[in-house]
Design a protein around this motif. Structure first.
Motif, PDB file in Angstrom:
ATOM      1  N   CYS A 138      57.952  51.432  42.039  1.00 46.52           N
ATOM      2  CA  CYS A 138      58.557  50.302  41.315  1.00 46.52           C
ATOM      3  C   CYS A 138      57.782  49.964  40.043  1.00 46.52           C
ATOM      4  O   CYS A 138      58.356  49.574  39.032  1.00 46.52           O
ATOM      5  CB  CYS A 138      58.628  49.076  42.223  1.00 46.52           C
ATOM      6  N   LYS A 139      56.453  50.138  40.086  1.00 51.03           N
ATOM      7  CA  LYS A 139      55.610  49.788  38.940  1.00 51.03           C
ATOM      8  C   LYS A 139      55.468  50.937  37.946  1.00 51.03           C
ATOM      9  O   LYS A 139      54.930  50.744  36.848  1.00 51.03           O
ATOM     10  CB  LYS A 139      54.221  49.368  39.440  1.00 51.03           C
ATOM     11  N   SER A 140      55.926  52.112  38.306  1.00 52.41           N
ATOM     12  CA  SER A 140      55.701  53.299  37.487  1.00 52.41           C
ATOM     13  C   SER A 140      56.452  53.231  36.157  1.00 52.41           C
ATOM     14  O   SER A 140      57.549  52.664  36.062  1.00 52.41           O
ATOM     15  CB  SER A 140      56.139  54.552  38.257  1.00 52.41           C
ATOM     16  N   SER A 141      55.875  53.832  35.134  1.00 52.24           N
ATOM     17  CA  SER A 141      56.510  53.911  33.813  1.00 52.24           C
ATOM     18  C   SER A 141      57.472  55.090  33.715  1.00 52.24           C
ATOM     19  O   SER A 141      58.184  55.226  32.723  1.00 52.24           O
ATOM     20  CB  SER A 141      55.435  54.051  32.728  1.00 52.24           C
ATOM     21  N   VAL A 142      57.497  55.934  34.728  1.00 54.82           N
ATOM     22  CA  VAL A 142      58.375  57.102  34.719  1.00 54.82           C
ATOM     23  C   VAL A 142      59.799  56.654  35.038  1.00 54.82           C
ATOM     24  O   VAL A 142      60.057  56.046  36.074  1.00 54.82           O
ATOM     25  CB  VAL A 142      57.914  58.150  35.755  1.00 54.82           C
ATOM     26  N   LYS A 143      60.730  56.972  34.147  1.00 54.86           N
ATOM     27  CA  LYS A 143      62.102  56.490  34.276  1.00 54.86           C
ATOM     28  C   LYS A 143      62.839  57.153  35.427  1.00 54.86           C
ATOM     29  O   LYS A 143      63.528  56.490  36.212  1.00 54.86           O
ATOM     30  CB  LYS A 143      62.846  56.758  32.951  1.00 54.86           C
ATOM     31  N   GLN A 144      62.743  58.476  35.554  1.00 58.94           N
ATOM     32  CA  GLN A 144      63.459  59.214  36.594  1.00 58.94           C
ATOM     33  C   GLN A 144      62.488  59.610  37.710  1.00 58.94           C
ATOM     34  O   GLN A 144      61.475  60.261  37.458  1.00 58.94           O
ATOM     35  CB  GLN A 144      64.120  60.466  36.006  1.00 58.94           C
ATOM     36  N   ASP A 176      65.657  49.041  43.189  1.00 54.94           N
ATOM     37  CA  ASP A 176      64.886  48.986  41.953  1.00 54.94           C
ATOM     38  C   ASP A 176      65.848  49.276  40.801  1.00 54.94           C
ATOM     39  O   ASP A 176      66.303  50.402  40.628  1.00 54.94           O
ATOM     40  CB  ASP A 176      63.761  50.030  42.007  1.00 54.94           C
ATOM     41  N   LYS A 177      66.186  48.237  40.038  1.00 50.80           N
ATOM     42  CA  LYS A 177      67.187  48.380  38.976  1.00 50.80           C
ATOM     43  C   LYS A 177      66.619  48.994  37.705  1.00 50.80           C
ATOM     44  O   LYS A 177      67.379  49.326  36.785  1.00 50.80           O
ATOM     45  CB  LYS A 177      67.781  46.997  38.643  1.00 50.80           C
ATOM     46  N   GLU A 178      65.306  49.175  37.638  1.00 44.69           N
ATOM     47  CA  GLU A 178      64.673  49.632  36.398  1.00 44.69           C
ATOM     48  C   GLU A 178      64.572  51.146  36.313  1.00 44.69           C
ATOM     49  O   GLU A 178      64.243  51.689  35.266  1.00 44.69           O
ATOM     50  CB  GLU A 178      63.261  49.022  36.281  1.00 44.69           C
ATOM     51  N   HIS A 179      64.806  51.856  37.403  1.00 44.82           N
ATOM     52  CA  HIS A 179      64.607  53.297  37.416  1.00 44.82           C
ATOM     53  C   HIS A 179      65.851  54.027  37.916  1.00 44.82           C
ATOM     54  O   HIS A 179      66.665  53.463  38.649  1.00 44.82           O
ATOM     55  CB  HIS A 179      63.420  53.673  38.334  1.00 44.82           C
ATOM     56  N   ASP A 180      65.972  55.283  37.489  1.00 45.62           N
ATOM     57  CA  ASP A 180      66.918  56.200  38.102  1.00 45.62           C
ATOM     58  C   ASP A 180      66.152  56.952  39.193  1.00 45.62           C
ATOM     59  O   ASP A 180      65.080  57.504  38.918  1.00 45.62           O
ATOM     60  CB  ASP A 180      67.461  57.204  37.080  1.00 45.62           C
ATOM     61  N   HIS A 234      70.018  55.787  42.780  1.00 44.18           N
ATOM     62  CA  HIS A 234      70.386  54.683  41.888  1.00 44.18           C
ATOM     63  C   HIS A 234      70.398  55.188  40.458  1.00 44.18           C
ATOM     64  O   HIS A 234      69.607  56.066  40.075  1.00 44.18           O
ATOM     65  CB  HIS A 234      69.386  53.523  42.022  1.00 44.18           C
ATOM     66  N   GLY A 235      71.295  54.613  39.661  1.00 41.61           N
ATOM     67  CA  GLY A 235      71.304  54.888  38.227  1.00 41.61           C
ATOM     68  C   GLY A 235      71.966  56.197  37.866  1.00 41.61           C
ATOM     69  O   GLY A 235      72.810  56.728  38.585  1.00 41.61           O
TER      70      GLY A 235
END
Length: 1024
Positions: A134-140, A160-164, A228-229
């Motif tokens: 959840c905290k990672s900067s990696v998008k996928q 987690d809505k911030e990542h795919d 997700h995503g």
């Protein structure tokens, strides 16, 4: 579609070296497969792969250990890349042991590192992994976990809505994973793009193919996944350079047209045409994906769709002569085309296992709880198939007449025939009462299903011909009741074991006794013939087993290793080994020839009620008091699988808060289950008592709750305490001690300031709610206090004793105002009491099926209500509505709703499955009522206008829960879905995974609760 390989990082972990955990060749094979996967990710996925542990040649090192700090550092590096070189896609693959740890906050999963021992050291926490993701900067983000219990990764999972992301685990949280690596094998096949149509794989197409594989894979293990995503590209066999070559080739092929045609328009058209012809396959596939491919939902093992559509018909492209494979979720229509009858149900299991037998083909198992429940199980999967629905007083004998027909004998000397395909039950025999028999304590069927031997409570045995319903012989000789009976393999001899400590052999052709076998120093409780019929193995209260020669009646050998009484024994088909189970919470496997223990089947926290071998001898079944059946490999003694990790526990009491939103059910194992019946979700389970919870109640404002303890079902344990609970946080406030026997009733005064408790010690006590101090003890009853209630003004208490009349008490002095012995003479007992609003009248229902309106001033019965139950029926439970206008009672396997004003029965209905009801309660401000039974872990919610069951709210021992309508629509806790089964008309049973997108409908469940009608809820959703 290709992503820059420099922005794609993968960590492949393969651990096969452990210090304290088992190591096997399969682990080595799994690590080798992990290396193959790493190479596949490099060559076809464009990933830069890091291996752990890593050898000198940069492959996975099968001989190195991996410590927790090393694994943490590697995962942190993957998920936290430097800002100057960001990662677009991160993939984690783990293969190795997985562990779970039960904590006060639930189950926590771990990826086991080499130093893990499963006791003090576990490994890398899956909860920590989720937090880091959840905290990672990696998008996928992509995670593949090949480990036992890896599904614990999804425990308390939040989107987690911030990542795919695409997360896949090889097993559910409650189950082990096969060491062969089912997920890894699937990934090696599905991520090999050279084998896939179109030459590439995305996260969505991978999940669809995993769904297909899960559907056809046998056994209990099931993958879990969440996505997700945007879809994530996993591999693409067509590199960027290759695509450029194809473009250039397309241009060259049609470049001759440029020479002859000067029109710019024609040139552009030719260029487009050339590209199309070289990419026509890709275009067809792209159009096809646009039409058929739907995004995978975020929390599901199957796509969830609000509108059920018919399967898409896809016509193959004729020019290519290639079949296009499309996975379309099954719909209600397509399911009904395949199977005429489909039933979705929750696998509630049994609250206790006392008897089990295999069918002759070894495909099914018949089991009983020793009470009113008999269930059929699928042996291969351990899934529940059917439950016998007719009323049994107590199942004492099980048998098969063939693989599709079961035979059941009950306490009242009835015999039932059960068609296992259709579920139809026919009563074959109802024996007349005979003084020289009484009831059957146990029974056995001959192997051909034509005869029955019943062990009578009056120390005799009955041999019945079931084809003619005729008693062949009455066998007399024992001096105490019969514990167990058995037929020899050829049905010519019978053996009976008694509490008198002896075993008797009987000639069934003559009805004469052959031998009496003496040797046990207490009652003989277990008995079995060897497959060749030459010996008998017995077990008893004296904790030992004995092997006897039938031809001579002499003792061959004694087996001594159990530390408590033996309850069941069986001999393998090869006659060389035996298994026994008992009250010492173990099952032991013995060498028949030496009398030595080969190994002990451990892992139980309660006694073993039944053990048996499969017909081929390869599997041992053991069933315990907690209702779980375990399947063991005979050769190794290793656990194969079980019918569920949770088991089930019956419900003893129920209460509803005054706002009609919160329900409290007390179970037979001492737990308290709080449910919100607006949302249909279990709020929490609290461990309250050391034995059954006999009584529960809410305070008038619903903020507090009371629970009173009783006896365990075995009668060995007793809890005579009362506990006060703060409902909001679920905390115990204090425990009240003072009664010397079990608690029968608890209540709050109308103002919520006084606690009322009644007990089997013949007393009633009042307590101060704030201080917990006893105010006074009411003495006067000469037998158990059955029930006691406050008047609406709180100034009096009306109580009932067992066959001891009613007493009206003054509060708080404890002075007896009146004694009502109206029905004491005929031994009747007032079971349920409801004051009317004027405090002067009370409605009373009696055990023998009648009721009265009692004037508390004069002591006279103003009205008598007859016909509540048949003349020979008793009231199991009853409940008055808050206004006392309606009464709901359970009697003779039916519910009856009475209008107390018009004095008429409004409605009567029979449940689709028999249960001994132990609690009933109306839900305020609704047309609904709740019922519970000690024989199932469920609360049933009924619509009293229609007599239809709306939902069942089921709580399992492992903390999971399910709420399900009679039509099969459900909602469940994270791992609760493992208890959902689907059965077709040919008795094939699977888990819900394939059909989840149809039946996982929390919206329908909650609407059904709101409307009090599941069929109306379905209709409003547009379903038939």
């Amino acid at each position: 579609m290709t992503t820059n390989p420099l922005n794609r990082d993968a960590l492949v972990v393969g651990i096969c070296q452990y210090g304290d955990l088992p190591m096997s060749k399969q682990l080595d094979t799994l690590a080798k497969q992990a290396e193959q996967l790493a190479q596949l990710l490099e060559t076809q996925g464009g990933f830069k792969v890091t291996r752990l542990p890593c050898a000198a040649d940069l492959t996975l090192d099968l001989k190195k250990r991996v410590t927790l700090p090393e694994l943490e550092q590697a995962i942190e590096k993957l998920l936290s890349p430097p800002k100057e070189s960001p990662t677009q896609t991160a993939l984690l693959f783990f293969a190795g042991h997985g562990l779970v740890k039960e904590t006060g906050f639930g189950r926590e999963g771990f990826l086991a590192t080499s130093e893990a021992d499963g006791q003090s050291v576990y490994g890398f926490s899956l909860k920590t992994l989720r937090e880091w993701l959840c905290k990672s900067s990696v998008k996928q983000q992509i995670v593949f976990l090949e480990a036992c219990h890896s599904g614990a990764f999804f425990t308390d999972f939040q989107d987690d809505k911030e990542h795919d992301y695409c997360f896949v685990t090889s097993a559910r949280a409650h189950e082990p994973a096969l060491a062969e690596g089912l997920l890894t094998q699937a990934l090696l096949n599905l991520l090999n793009c050279t084998k896939q149509s179109g030459g590439y794989v995305t996260s969505d197409s991978l999940i669809k193919r995993l769904q297909e594989k899960a559907r056809i894979t046998p056994g209990w293990q099931r993958f879990q996944w969440r996505t997700h995503g945007q879809k994530i590209e996993l591999c693409d066999v067509t590199t960027l350079k290759g695509k450029l070559r194809k473009i250039v080739a397309g241009l060259l092929k049609f470049s001759w047209r440029i020479i002859y045609l000067s029109s710019v328009t024609i040139f552009l058209a030719s260029l487009a045409l050339g590209i199309f012809f070289y990419y026509r396959e890709d275009f067809v596939k792209l159009v096809h994906e646009t039409k058929t491919e739907k995004p995978t939902p975020s929390i599901s093992n199957q796509p969830e769709t609000k509108k059920i559509e018919k399967p898409v018909q896809v016509t193959p492209v004729q020019e290519e002569q290639e079949d296009v494979q499309v996975s379309v979720p099954k719909t209600i229509d397509s399911l009904q085309e395949e199977h005429e009858n489909i039933q979705v149900f929750a696998q509630q299991g049994l609250t206790n296992i006392s008897r089990m037998i295999f069918s002759s083909d070894g495909k099914t198992i018949l089991s009983s709880d020793g009470g009113i429940k008999v269930k059929l199980w699928d042996a291969a999967s351990g899934r529940e198939v059917r439950t016998m629905t007719e009323k049994l007083t107590r199942a004492v004998g099980l048998g098969f007449s063939n693989t599709q027909t079961a035979l059941i004998a009950d306490w009242d000397r009835n015999v039932w025939q059960w068609d296992l395909i259709s579920g139809t039950q026919i009563q074959l025999m109802k024996a007349d009462y005979r003084r020289d028999c009484g009831v059957w304590y146990n029974a056995a069927f001959s192997s051909d299903g034509k005869k029955l031997l019943g062990g009578c409570s009056e120390k005799t045995l009955e041999l019945w011909n079931l084809e003619s319903n005729y008693i062949l012989y009455t066998l007399v000789g024992h001096s105490n009741f019969i514990n167990t009976v058995r037929f020899s393999p050829d049905n010519s001899i019978a053996a009976s074991a008694s509490e008198d400590g002896v075993i008797k052999l009987w000639n069934l052709s003559t009805g004469q006794e052959i031998y009496t076998l003496n040797g046990h120093t207490g009652g003989v409780t277990a008995l079995v013939f060897s497959p060749d019929g030459k010996t008998i193995l017995s077990g008893g209260v004296d904790k030992i087993l004995k092997l006897w020669d039938i031809s001579t009646g002499s003792l061959i050998r004694t087996f001594t290793r159990h530390s408590d009484r033996v309850l069941f024994v069986d001999i393998a088909p090869n006659g060389k080994i035996a298994v026994s189970g008992g009250l010492d919470d173990t099952a032991k496997v013995w060498d028949i020839n030496t009398g030595q223990v080969i190994y002990t089947l451990k892992g139980y926290s309660t006694w073993i009620g039944s053990v048996t071998f499969s017909p081929d001898g390869n599997v041992i079944l053991s069933g315990s008091k907690n209702g779980v059946i375990k399947f063991w490999d005979t050769a190794s003694g290793q656990l194969i699988h079980s019918t569920g990790t949770g088991g089930s526990t019956g419900m003893q009491s129920i209460a509803v808060a005054s706002n009609g939103q919160m329900v409290l059910a007390g179970s037979t194992d001492g737990n308290l289950h709080f449910w919100n019946i607006v949302s249909g979700k279990k709020v929490r389970t609290l461990k309250g008592h050391s034995a059954s919870v006999n009584a529960v109640a809410f305070s008038p404002d619903g903020h507090l709750a009371l629970s009173g303890g009783g006896y365990s079902l075995s009668g060995k344990d007793k809890d005579n305490t009362i506990k006060l609970w703060d409902v909001g946080p679920g905390k115990q406030i204090y425990t009240l001690k003072g009664h010397s026997d079990s608690i029968s009733t608890v209540a709050f005064s109308p103002n919520g300031q006084i606690i009322l408790t009644g007990s089997s010690d013949e007393t009633i006590k009042l307590w101060n709610v704030k201080s917990g101090q006893e105010i006074i003890t009411f003495r006067g009853h000469s037998n158990y206090v059955n029930t006691a209630v406050f008047s609406p003004d709180g100034r009096t208490v009306l109580s009932s004793g067992i066959r001891d009349g009613l007493r009206l008490w003054e509060v708080p002095s404890g002075k007896v105002i009146s004694v009502f012995n109206n029905r004491k003479e005929n031994g009747d007992t007032a079971e349920y009491i409801s004051f009317l609003s004027d405090n002067k009248l009370a409605l009373v229902s009696y055990f023998y099926g009648t009721g009265v309106l009692l004037d508390l001033i004069s002591g006279k019965e103003i009205k008598s209500f007859e016909g509540w139950c048949p003349s020979d029926g008793d009231i199991d439970e009853a409940s008055f509505s808050p206004s006392s206008q309606l009464m709901l009672l359970s009697c003779e396997n039916s519910f009856r709703l009475w209008d107390m004003v018009s004095e008429r029965e409004l409605r009567r209905w029979k449940p689709n499955e028999y249960n001994d009801v132990t609690g009933l309660s109306f839900i305020p401000n609704s047309h609904n009522a709740l019922s519970v039974s000690y024989s199932e872990p469920a609360i049933r919610l009924w619509n009293t206008d229609t007599g239809k069951e709306v939902v069942k709210l089921i709580a399992f021992n492992d903390g999971e829960w399910v709420t399900i309508t009679s039509e099969g629509y459900y909602q469940a806790s994270v791992d609760g879905e493992k208890y959902i089964n689907i059965r077709t008309n040919n008795n094939q049973v699977t888990g819900i995974e394939e059909y989840k997108h149809i039946y996982h409908r929390p919206d329908i469940v909650q609407l059904a609760l709101k409307l009090g009608d599941s069929q109306r809820a379905i209709a409003q959703d547009g379903k038939e």
